[in-house]
Design a protein around this motif. Structure first.
Motif, PDB file in Angstrom:
ATOM      1  N   ASN A 108       0.810  -1.226   0.000  1.00  0.00           N
ATOM      2  CA  ASN A 108       0.000   0.000   0.000  1.00  0.00           C
ATOM      3  C   ASN A 108       0.840   1.271   0.000  1.00  0.00           C
ATOM      4  O   ASN A 108       0.301   2.358   0.154  1.00  0.00           O
ATOM      5  CB  ASN A 108      -0.921   0.021   1.223  1.00  0.00           C
ATOM      6  CG  ASN A 108      -2.346  -0.329   0.852  1.00  0.00           C
ATOM      7  OD1 ASN A 108      -2.638  -0.666  -0.287  1.00  0.00           O
ATOM      8  ND2 ASN A 108      -3.240  -0.253   1.814  1.00  0.00           N
ATOM      9  N   ARG A 109       2.154   1.148  -0.121  1.00  0.00           N
ATOM     10  CA  ARG A 109       3.005   2.332  -0.152  1.00  0.00           C
ATOM     11  C   ARG A 109       3.029   2.872  -1.577  1.00  0.00           C
ATOM     12  O   ARG A 109       3.272   2.119  -2.529  1.00  0.00           O
ATOM     13  CB  ARG A 109       4.403   1.980   0.335  1.00  0.00           C
ATOM     14  CG  ARG A 109       5.296   3.153   0.646  1.00  0.00           C
ATOM     15  CD  ARG A 109       4.815   4.040   1.759  1.00  0.00           C
ATOM     16  NE  ARG A 109       4.844   3.448   3.083  1.00  0.00           N
ATOM     17  CZ  ARG A 109       4.589   4.125   4.195  1.00  0.00           C
ATOM     18  NH1 ARG A 109       4.284   5.428   4.132  1.00  0.00           N
ATOM     19  NH2 ARG A 109       4.606   3.526   5.363  1.00  0.00           N
ATOM     20  N   VAL A 110       2.785   4.181  -1.744  1.00  0.00           N
ATOM     21  CA  VAL A 110       2.651   4.772  -3.077  1.00  0.00           C
ATOM     22  C   VAL A 110       3.524   6.023  -3.184  1.00  0.00           C
ATOM     23  O   VAL A 110       4.033   6.539  -2.189  1.00  0.00           O
ATOM     24  CB  VAL A 110       1.179   5.129  -3.392  1.00  0.00           C
ATOM     25  CG1 VAL A 110       0.315   3.876  -3.414  1.00  0.00           C
ATOM     26  CG2 VAL A 110       0.628   6.140  -2.380  1.00  0.00           C
ATOM     27  N   GLN A 146      -3.943   3.797   1.810  1.00  0.00           N
ATOM     28  CA  GLN A 146      -2.602   3.944   1.249  1.00  0.00           C
ATOM     29  C   GLN A 146      -1.795   4.977   2.033  1.00  0.00           C
ATOM     30  O   GLN A 146      -2.348   5.808   2.764  1.00  0.00           O
ATOM     31  CB  GLN A 146      -2.680   4.377  -0.213  1.00  0.00           C
ATOM     32  CG  GLN A 146      -3.221   3.326  -1.162  1.00  0.00           C
ATOM     33  CD  GLN A 146      -3.281   3.840  -2.582  1.00  0.00           C
ATOM     34  OE1 GLN A 146      -3.380   5.040  -2.835  1.00  0.00           O
ATOM     35  NE2 GLN A 146      -3.218   2.922  -3.542  1.00  0.00           N
ATOM     36  N   ALA A 147      -0.497   4.918   1.896  1.00  0.00           N
ATOM     37  CA  ALA A 147       0.384   5.905   2.508  1.00  0.00           C
ATOM     38  C   ALA A 147       1.467   6.268   1.509  1.00  0.00           C
ATOM     39  O   ALA A 147       2.006   5.404   0.810  1.00  0.00           O
ATOM     40  CB  ALA A 147       1.005   5.363   3.794  1.00  0.00           C
ATOM     41  N   GLY A 151       4.867  -1.461  -4.519  1.00  0.00           N
ATOM     42  CA  GLY A 151       4.984  -0.912  -3.179  1.00  0.00           C
ATOM     43  C   GLY A 151       6.366  -1.188  -2.619  1.00  0.00           C
ATOM     44  O   GLY A 151       7.344  -1.326  -3.353  1.00  0.00           O
ATOM     45  N   ASN A 152       6.464  -1.269  -1.298  1.00  0.00           N
ATOM     46  CA  ASN A 152       7.711  -1.681  -0.653  1.00  0.00           C
ATOM     47  C   ASN A 152       7.690  -3.201  -0.611  1.00  0.00           C
ATOM     48  O   ASN A 152       7.315  -3.806   0.389  1.00  0.00           O
ATOM     49  CB  ASN A 152       7.827  -1.075   0.745  1.00  0.00           C
ATOM     50  CG  ASN A 152       9.114  -1.474   1.446  1.00  0.00           C
ATOM     51  OD1 ASN A 152      10.047  -1.973   0.821  1.00  0.00           O
ATOM     52  ND2 ASN A 152       9.165  -1.261   2.748  1.00  0.00           N
ATOM     53  N   VAL A 153       8.107  -3.812  -1.684  1.00  0.00           N
ATOM     54  CA  VAL A 153       7.928  -5.249  -1.894  1.00  0.00           C
ATOM     55  C   VAL A 153       8.790  -6.072  -0.954  1.00  0.00           C
ATOM     56  O   VAL A 153       8.351  -7.089  -0.411  1.00  0.00           O
ATOM     57  CB  VAL A 153       8.233  -5.612  -3.362  1.00  0.00           C
ATOM     58  CG1 VAL A 153       8.163  -7.115  -3.579  1.00  0.00           C
ATOM     59  CG2 VAL A 153       7.279  -4.879  -4.298  1.00  0.00           C
TER      60      VAL A 153
END
Length: 731
Positions: free
Chosen positions: A502-504, A512-513, A535-537
């Motif tokens: 959810n990091r964008v 999201q953030a 995202g931050n995979v």
């Protein structure tokens, strides 16, 4: 942790608009000027004179380590592997110690492992997770912190791989009562005695200290929320007790020798009727706001359908709907979810003792609880993560100051009452300049007292709804805070941030953030030939140090210790410069070992598993501030964004390398050692977890056959690792 989708590990319920770092740059110089003066003064008062060195987060001073750990790792790196086995370096042996279903009481037969085994209240539970070692005296009657030949293992059984618990898999809803009872029993914890004879470590099946704690065990509620109206249920009309603990993930210990087990993703075990919001007074009713913030919407299905096992109270308690007429909730289970989401303290040496849920430490999806090195005359500080996307990092500071006499108390439970029932709960705010603030969660704080989203009734309400209180004060959303650990050489605090899809880079919507300094990456990654991951995979590990090494400090400094990445990834992703002997994804468990000062990092990954199974890495961790500021040049789809962050010194071949690779479709989790450092215990969780229900009749289609091999059903298990020459692990 990265469980299958039905485990709700990312409940994704934080839709608050808490700020990102771009909005907190003001007042940087004045704030940090004050902090510079406080660090050296406090450090001198506690520790005497120290040399200082520059930190990477700015121009503040940081205390030089008081204890020196090993400077290099003494084993050859293990290569990546997809084999269905446990691989360790040459010169080491990994032995299966304690498997799901193994008996822990006299007269209980060995497990058949065919789905017919019963009496799991006297057998090892499923999905082994966090684990701790407690030295046992020669008489087997109490603690001996120095004993490496006899001890107790306290370990979590997080959830269940119910496909293999029954001959043909589980029955669909409505669930048979016998199946529900079995599943309830495989959850919780084991306390089991182990002994070492020569180099052989085994568990003692008939030990009087062996114990299973399950999702049906009676537990005390303790601290500010005990007895509050929010805790009252049909089972406990005074709100003083509850039944069970489940989804126990990380663990911790206390300085007085007890176990802390952490209730993580417990909310998915409950259900609510589709009309329950209306029954409670509508969408803005306080209990409805609370339930949704913790991830239980009206009409949500429970994870395992335990509420369908029958009309008896044992099954009805899993339905959190408001069905009764009492105004205080004492004729139904409308408040039952408030009884879960706590740290639970257990005395491993007293099998008859009741576990206590410590409500002063806050309610959320708890991971490990790690404490800062105790200092006489100062309070204790425990560090905790909330493992969901966009959730927070917390600190509990005891009201009582530490007394060295409490390291070996006559009454360990009473000592827990002293330190864990009264104190202050804080949540972390990470600033863009490498500093941070601990924000107090107290009913007297204006932002909490006047919070428009939820009206807090009292301090007990703040503890029960710690997430909402953290929203109110503006805490920083993090990339799934997993385990916490403290480096005994430096008192730096580490949190694994396992990943966050959810990091964008652009404007966030819903839960999201946007990327920020402490969570600075969002990128495209491809698994195999086609699977897109965003995202931050691969996750990262953040490192913090309290100003003045003071447990009661309200400010800290931070940097990123390591970024997970594939070694072949672009430099903007592989910021730590990981090589093929070091690369990893989704850090989860992490623990420093007192015998060597080495750090051990465990992974629970789904992003890199086309290349390698999950793993354990050894590390010499350095000190917070040993690197400097770097710019992360993010690209996600067609969007680019540069973010500054603070990165620790890049690892070398001597300071980070792979030590173990696990079997197929398994997580590596839970880690502890004997005091002499010569036996290392880890847990292998859910091997073969991707096996399909349709494959249960065909062993050739199982995703794993570990640990028994052949055509056997896979089982979670504890593994003990020893060095063939009898030396300390990792040296």
């Amino acid at each position: 942790m990265n469980k299958p989708v039905d485990h709700h590990e990312e409940d994704n319920s934080n839709t608050s608009g808490n700020p990102t770092f771009e909005s907190v740059l003001s007042a940087r110089l004045s704030r940090r000027g004050v902090l510079r003066g406080s660090v050296s003064t406090a450090a001198t008062a506690v520790f005497g004179s120290f040399a200082t060195a520059a930190c990477g987060g700015g121009d503040d001073a940081v205390v030089t380590p008081a204890v020196t750990a090993l400077s290099s790792l003494g084993y050859a790196a293990v290569g990546k592997s997809l084999a269905d086995t446990v691989t360790v370096p040459a010169g080491y042996t990994a032995t299966v110690l304690y498997r799901c279903g193994d008996p822990i009481a006299a007269g209980v037969t060995a497990a058949k492992n065919d789905g017919t085994d019963a009496s799991f209240d006297k057998r090892a539970g499923d999905c082994h997770d966090g684990i701790e070692y407690f030295g046992l005296n020669a008489a087997g009657t109490g603690p001996d912190a120095s004993s490496s030949t006899r001890g107790l293992l306290g370990m979590n059984h997080e959830y269940q791989n119910n496909l293999f618990l029954f001959p043909n898999g589980p029955t669909a809803n409505p669930r048979p009562a016998a199946e529900v009872d079995k599943e309830v029993a495989v959850h919780g914890l084991s306390i089991v005695e182990v002994k070492r004879t020569g180099t052989v470590v085994s568990y003692v099946q008939d030990s009087a200290l062996n114990r299973r704690i399950t999702a049906a065990t009676t537990m005390m509620l303790s601290g500010p929320a005990a007895g509050d109206a929010l805790m009252k249920t049909k089972y406990s009309i005074d709100g003083s007790t509850t039944r069970g603990t489940q989804n126990n993930c990380g663990t911790g210990t206390t300085p007085w020798g007890t176990l802390i087990t952490c209730e993580e993703n417990w909310i998915g075990y409950f259900t609510r009727a589709a009309t329950d919001d209306t029954a409670r007074g509508g969408a803005t009713a306080r209990s409805v706001v609370s339930l949704k913030r913790y991830g239980l919407a009206a009409g949500a299905a429970s994870r395992y359908g335990w509420e369908t096992g029958g009309t008896a109270d044992l099954y009805a308690r899993w339905n959190a709907s408001q069905s009764g007429t009492a105004t205080d909730g004492t004729d139904d289970y409308r408040n039952i979810t408030n009884n879960f989401g706590w740290n639970v303290e257990i005395d491993p040496y007293l099998p008859a003792s009741a576990p206590k849920k410590r409500t002063a430490m806050g309610r959320f999806a708890h991971e490990a609880a790690a404490y800062l090195t105790p200092v006489a005359g100062k309070p204790l500080a425990f560090y905790m993560g909330d493992d969901s996307r966009g959730e927070y990092i917390y600190k509990f500071v005891s009201e009582a100051s530490w007394s060295a006499a409490d390291a070996a108390p006559a009454d360990r439970t009473a000592t827990g009452d002293k330190y864990l029932d009264k104190g202050k709960l804080y949540v972390a705010k990470f600033n863009a300049d490498g500093s941070g603030e601990w924000l107090l969660l107290d009913i007297g704080i204006g932002a909490i007292k006047g919070y428009a989203t939820y009206t807090f009734a009292n301090q007990a309400d703040v503890m029960v709804n710690a997430r909402l209180a953290a929203d109110a004060v503006g805490a920083t959303k993090m990339d799934r805070p997993e385990w916490s650990t403290v480096n005994p050489s430096t008192d730096d605090i580490y949190f694994t941030l396992t990943n966050n899809s959810n990091r964008v880079l652009g404007t966030p919507t819903g839960s999201q953030a946007k990327v920020d300094a402490a969570n600075p990456r969002a990128y495209n990654d491809t698994k195999g030939a086609a699977t897109a991951q965003k995202g931050n995979v691969n996750g990262h590990i953040i490192r913090m140090s309290e100003n003045g090494r003071d447990p009661a400090a309200v400010a800290f400094q931070w940097d990123v210790y390591l970024f997970g990445a594939e070694s072949t990834a672009a430099a903007a992703i592989n910021l730590s410069g990981l090589t093929a002997d070091q690369d990893f994804s989704s850090p989860d468990g992490m623990r420093f070992m007192p015998s060597t000062g080495l750090a051990w990092i465990e992974t629970d990954d789904g992003a890199y598993t086309d290349v390698t199974n999950c793993m354990l890495l050894g590390a010499v961790a350095g000190t917070r501030g040993d690197g400097g500021r770097v710019t992360v040049n993010n690209t996600l789809d067609t969007t680019t964004l540069a973010v500054d962050t603070y990165l620790g010194k890049k690892p070398t071949a001597d300071t980070l390398k792979r030590f173990l690779v696990g079997p197929a479709q398994a997580e590596i989790t839970g880690i502890c050692e004997t005091p002499d450092g010569k036996a290392l215990f880890i847990n292998i969780q859910h091997p073969g977890e991707e096996t399909l229900t349709t494959a249960i009749a065909d062993p050739s289609k199982y995703g794993s056959h570990w640990p028994d091999g052949g055509a056997a059903r896979p089982r979670s298990a504890t593994v003990v690792i020893t060095k063939n020459d009898g030396g300390r692990i990792g040296t």
